[in-house]
Design an enzyme around this catalytic site. Structure first.
Site, PDB file in Angstrom:
ATOM      1  N   ASP A   1      86.511 -59.904   8.507  1.00  0.00           N
ATOM      2  CA  ASP A   1      86.203 -60.775   7.382  1.00  0.00           C
ATOM      3  C   ASP A   1      84.737 -60.529   6.989  1.00  0.00           C
ATOM      4  OD1 ASP A   1      86.456 -62.921   5.529  1.00  0.00           O
ATOM      5  OD2 ASP A   1      85.625 -64.317   7.007  1.00  0.00           O
TER       6      ASP A   1
ATOM      7  N   ASP B   1      82.482 -62.964   4.542  1.00  0.00           N
ATOM      8  CA  ASP B   1      81.666 -64.183   4.453  1.00  0.00           C
ATOM      9  C   ASP B   1      81.639 -64.885   5.802  1.00  0.00           C
ATOM     10  OD1 ASP B   1      81.020 -64.589   1.432  1.00  0.00           O
ATOM     11  OD2 ASP B   1      83.139 -64.069   1.463  1.00  0.00           O
TER      12      ASP B   1
ATOM     13  N   ASP C   1      85.554 -65.884  10.996  1.00  0.00           N
ATOM     14  CA  ASP C   1      84.794 -67.087  11.348  1.00  0.00           C
ATOM     15  C   ASP C   1      85.568 -68.368  11.097  1.00  0.00           C
ATOM     16  OD1 ASP C   1      84.632 -66.717   8.483  1.00  0.00           O
ATOM     17  OD2 ASP C   1      83.002 -68.184   8.460  1.00  0.00           O
TER      18      ASP C   1
END
Length: 281
Positions: free
Chosen positions: A25, A27, A220
């Site tokens: 990922d 961001d 995250d």
């Protein structure tokens, strides 16, 4: 460069890896807003250096692919367009399977969605009537955009959301994400969208076709990245550099109980664990 140019064709012709893929990922994993996460570049380099294939997968649909590649490079992570997938690409691929080439699609979204729709031959229109509406993250969302999108959907246009992430991590906290915009359109129309991005089936199919069928998902956000790993049948590696913190911040997420197979402060700390687990000795 136009998505129909050589780099666009290369992205569509990528051969999936036969070995394990480490899919990141962006961001909250590689950067927060415009700020690189310091240890991320070294961690990605260590994983590449061990001979593992990497890919980058973002639910943020706002940027065109060349801009994602440029931002990765500014963050110290060299990459090519064919290593990058977004929820915009997944949404366009979904519509390409369901609508005829040249169908009218209203993009209540950023330039990344417009690029992806153009790449699959859709006619991107600013006003209804439309055969479909794609809603994604963009910073200029306003009442006029809400009215256009909801009018098209009430008239029968297919309602597609790039993703349902309510927030995105930036330096200093969280900002409203695509899911917040989608919620406004859903409320205005009384309709539920088809979701293209993580953790939904269109992105599962995209990753398997373009990156590989085995690997680890690094993210995250357990609610999307973790659920996406489950959908792929891959282990989830959770980093605590974005939405999830040891103590969940307002609007953030907590470490699940039981925790995922890998939990680390950031990609730099995670890299040795993944290399040890994935590279034969």
């Amino acid at each position: 460069m136009s998505p129909s140019g050589p780099s666009g064709r290369a992205a569509q012709e990528r051969k999936a890896s036969d070995g394990p893929v480490v899919c990141f990922d962006l961001d909250g994993v590689i950067w927060r807003g415009d700020d690189p996460i310091p240890a991320a570049a070294g961690g990605v380099a260590a994983i590449r250096g061990a001979g593992l294939t990497v890919g980058f997968l973002s639910n943020n649909s706002s940027m065109v692919l060349d801009d994602v590649v440029a931002k990765l490079e500014r963050s110290g992570v060299p990459a090519t367009r064919d290593e990058v997938l977004t929820s915009a690409v997944a949404a366009a691929a979904l519509l390409a399977r369901e609508l005829a080439r040249g169908a009218r699609v209203l993009a209540c979204a950023g330039p990344g969605v417009v690029e992806a729709l153009d790449a699959v031959g859709m006619d991107v229109v600013p006003e209804p009537p439309a055969d479909a509406v794609v809603v994604g993250f963009h910073r200029n969302f306003d009442y006029a955009g809400l009215e256009r999108a909801s009018r098209a959907i009430r008239a029968g246009a297919r309602f597609v959301a790039t993703n349902m992430d309510a927030t995105y991590p930036v330096p200093g906290g969280l900002i409203p994400g695509a899911g917040s915009i989608v919620a406004a359109v859903a409320t205005a129309t009384g309709q539920t969208p088809v979701v293209a991005g993580k953790p939904e089936a269109p992105t599962v199919a995209l990753v398997r076709a373009r990156l590989g069928t085995t690997g680890v998902m690094v993210g995250d956000r357990p609610s999307t990245d973790g659920a996406f790993a489950d959908a792929l049948g891959w282990p989830f590696a959770l980093v605590l550099s974005g939405v999830t913190q040891p103590v969940a911040p307002p609007g953030g997420e907590a470490i699940p109980s039981p925790p995922p197979p890998y939990v680390a402060p950031d990609v730099g700390a995670l890299a040795p664990e993944l290399v040890a687990a994935l590279v034969p000795r």
